[in-house]
Design a protein around this motif. Structure first.
Motif, PDB file in Angstrom:
ATOM      1  N   UNK A 237       0.832  -1.200   0.000  1.00  0.00           N
ATOM      2  CA  UNK A 237       0.000   0.000   0.000  1.00  0.00           C
ATOM      3  C   UNK A 237       0.871   1.256   0.000  1.00  0.00           C
ATOM      4  N   UNK A 238       0.559   2.204  -0.905  1.00  0.00           N
ATOM      5  CA  UNK A 238       1.313   3.447  -0.988  1.00  0.00           C
ATOM      6  C   UNK A 238       0.406   4.657  -0.903  1.00  0.00           C
ATOM      7  N   UNK A 239       1.024   5.824  -1.013  1.00  0.00           N
ATOM      8  CA  UNK A 239       0.252   7.061  -0.997  1.00  0.00           C
ATOM      9  C   UNK A 239      -0.383   7.357  -2.349  1.00  0.00           C
ATOM     10  N   UNK A 240       0.208   6.791  -3.405  1.00  0.00           N
ATOM     11  CA  UNK A 240      -0.296   7.000  -4.760  1.00  0.00           C
ATOM     12  C   UNK A 240      -0.591   5.650  -5.400  1.00  0.00           C
ATOM     13  N   UNK A 241      -1.354   5.689  -6.462  1.00  0.00           N
ATOM     14  CA  UNK A 241      -1.486   4.538  -7.345  1.00  0.00           C
ATOM     15  C   UNK A 241      -0.887   4.927  -8.683  1.00  0.00           C
ATOM     16  N   UNK A 242      -0.307   3.970  -9.365  1.00  0.00           N
ATOM     17  CA  UNK A 242       0.355   4.261 -10.626  1.00  0.00           C
ATOM     18  C   UNK A 242      -0.312   3.470 -11.741  1.00  0.00           C
ATOM     19  N   UNK A 243      -0.614   4.145 -12.838  1.00  0.00           N
ATOM     20  CA  UNK A 243      -1.100   3.492 -14.054  1.00  0.00           C
ATOM     21  C   UNK A 243       0.083   3.354 -15.007  1.00  0.00           C
ATOM     22  N   UNK A 244       0.246   2.160 -15.543  1.00  0.00           N
ATOM     23  CA  UNK A 244       1.406   1.850 -16.381  1.00  0.00           C
ATOM     24  C   UNK A 244       0.976   1.792 -17.837  1.00  0.00           C
ATOM     25  N   UNK A 245       1.758   2.439 -18.699  1.00  0.00           N
ATOM     26  CA  UNK A 245       1.430   2.502 -20.128  1.00  0.00           C
ATOM     27  C   UNK A 245       2.666   2.126 -20.953  1.00  0.00           C
ATOM     28  N   UNK A 246       2.437   1.356 -21.994  1.00  0.00           N
ATOM     29  CA  UNK A 246       3.519   1.118 -22.946  1.00  0.00           C
ATOM     30  C   UNK A 246       4.403  -0.069 -22.613  1.00  0.00           C
ATOM     31  N   UNK A 247       5.593  -0.046 -23.165  1.00  0.00           N
ATOM     32  CA  UNK A 247       6.524  -1.166 -23.123  1.00  0.00           C
ATOM     33  C   UNK A 247       7.031  -1.451 -21.720  1.00  0.00           C
ATOM     34  N   UNK A 248       7.121  -2.741 -21.397  1.00  0.00           N
ATOM     35  CA  UNK A 248       7.692  -3.139 -20.104  1.00  0.00           C
ATOM     36  C   UNK A 248       9.170  -2.779 -20.026  1.00  0.00           C
ATOM     37  N   UNK A 249       9.832  -2.644 -21.167  1.00  0.00           N
ATOM     38  CA  UNK A 249      11.241  -2.251 -21.184  1.00  0.00           C
ATOM     39  C   UNK A 249      11.409  -0.847 -20.602  1.00  0.00           C
ATOM     40  N   UNK A 250      10.391  -0.003 -20.811  1.00  0.00           N
ATOM     41  CA  UNK A 250      10.409   1.347 -20.255  1.00  0.00           C
ATOM     42  C   UNK A 250       9.877   1.368 -18.826  1.00  0.00           C
ATOM     43  N   UNK A 251       8.776   0.668 -18.572  1.00  0.00           N
ATOM     44  CA  UNK A 251       8.075   0.786 -17.288  1.00  0.00           C
ATOM     45  C   UNK A 251       8.500  -0.242 -16.241  1.00  0.00           C
TER      46      UNK A 251
END
Length: 292
Positions: A237-251
């Motif tokens: 659990x964190x203070x933010x949630x993150x949405x991931x977009x695009x290549x796994x190589x980047x993210x």
């Protein structure tokens, strides 16, 4: 008294003297670099296993117990001083390392966001409870992992093979140790070896201080968790949630930021000047020659 017995007595090489020196076969094995490394790893690892996921302050108390175990093994088994865990200047070293770890993750996350890989939103979880949990868990993890990998493994292997071989070996081992995490694969293991193993190893060779590398490691993991980014495949659990977009190589995909190419580049860029500074200050040590 016979002649042979008298000679042994005069030269101090009798059985009693050998026992005093720990000259027995088992004693010599345990006091060798690999012996005290494995002894310390068992002790520190046991403490970590019992306390790492405990409630409230248990992980922090576990970290304190791990430091005590480390001290005992180094002083009583390895028979060497432990300047790397000295309390004098510990706060300054931890803050310096923490600042580098914080900057490392914020810069990496910012670059991934700029390239369209991440977008963040406020999670709305209880601020203090989330921060306290993150601090306690990550403090315990940072201290115990640094005692294991840099305090014990790197220093023991350094005595046998020198600093360069030790940092390569411990970095690869650090990567392999994370292959069991959720979402891990060969690339994430290599990424961890490069950005974490090499960076933290270089940081230790530069400062020769556990609190410095533990501060770096702690700030790294805590910042990731509070940002809502998976920490080595785990999504606490964190203070933010993150949405991931695009290549796994980047993210970094499901494993998290640490499997992104961005922190690999940033981490290596940080490690290189640390290694240069370590070399200039005498922190890079050569392989021990036979008989020395």
């Amino acid at each position: 008294m016979g002649t042979t017995s008298a000679v042994r007595h005069r030269t101090g090489s009798g059985p009693d003297k050998d026992r005093d020196r720990g000259g027995g076969g088992f004693g010599r094995i345990v006091r060798s670099p690999l012996g005290w490394m494995l002894t310390g790893m068992v002790g520190v690892g046991l403490v970590s296993g019992l306390t790492a996921t405990g409630p409230g302050p248990v992980p922090v108390l576990g970290a304190a117990a791990a430091v005590a175990v480390y001290w005992l093994v180094m002083r009583r088994v390895a028979r060497r001083p432990t300047p790397e865990t000295a309390w004098s200047g510990a706060g300054r070293e931890a803050l310096l390392g923490g600042g580098i770890g914080l900057g490392f993750i914020l810069v990496s996350a910012l670059l991934i966001t700029v390239f369209g890989g991440y977008s963040f939103s406020w999670a709305g979880n209880g601020f203090m409870s989330v921060v306290w949990t993150a601090v306690a868990v990550q403090a315990g993890a940072a201290v115990t992992e640094e005692l294991l990998f840099r305090g014990l493994a790197l220093q023991a292997l350094e005595k046998l093979w020198g600093s360069r071989a030790a940092i390569v070996t411990t970095s690869l081992f650090f990567g392999v140790a994370h292959l069991g995490a959720p979402g891990a694969n060969a690339w994430s293991g290599l990424a961890i070896a490069l950005e974490a193993g090499v960076l933290l190893g270089a940081a230790f060779l530069w400062r020769r201080n556990i609190w410095f590398v533990a501060g770096l490691h702690f700030a790294w993991n805590t910042t990731e968790q509070l940002l809502g980014v998976p920490v080595s495949g785990h999504t606490p659990e964190g203070l933010f949630t993150v949405d991931v977009h695009g290549s796994a190589f980047l993210t970094g995909g499901g494993f998290g930021l640490e499997a992104s190419v961005v922190p690999v580049i940033v981490g290596v860029a940080l490690a290189v000047p640390m290694l240069v500074l370590a070399h200039r200050s005498g922190g890079i040590r050569a392989r021990r020659r036979a008989g020395h």
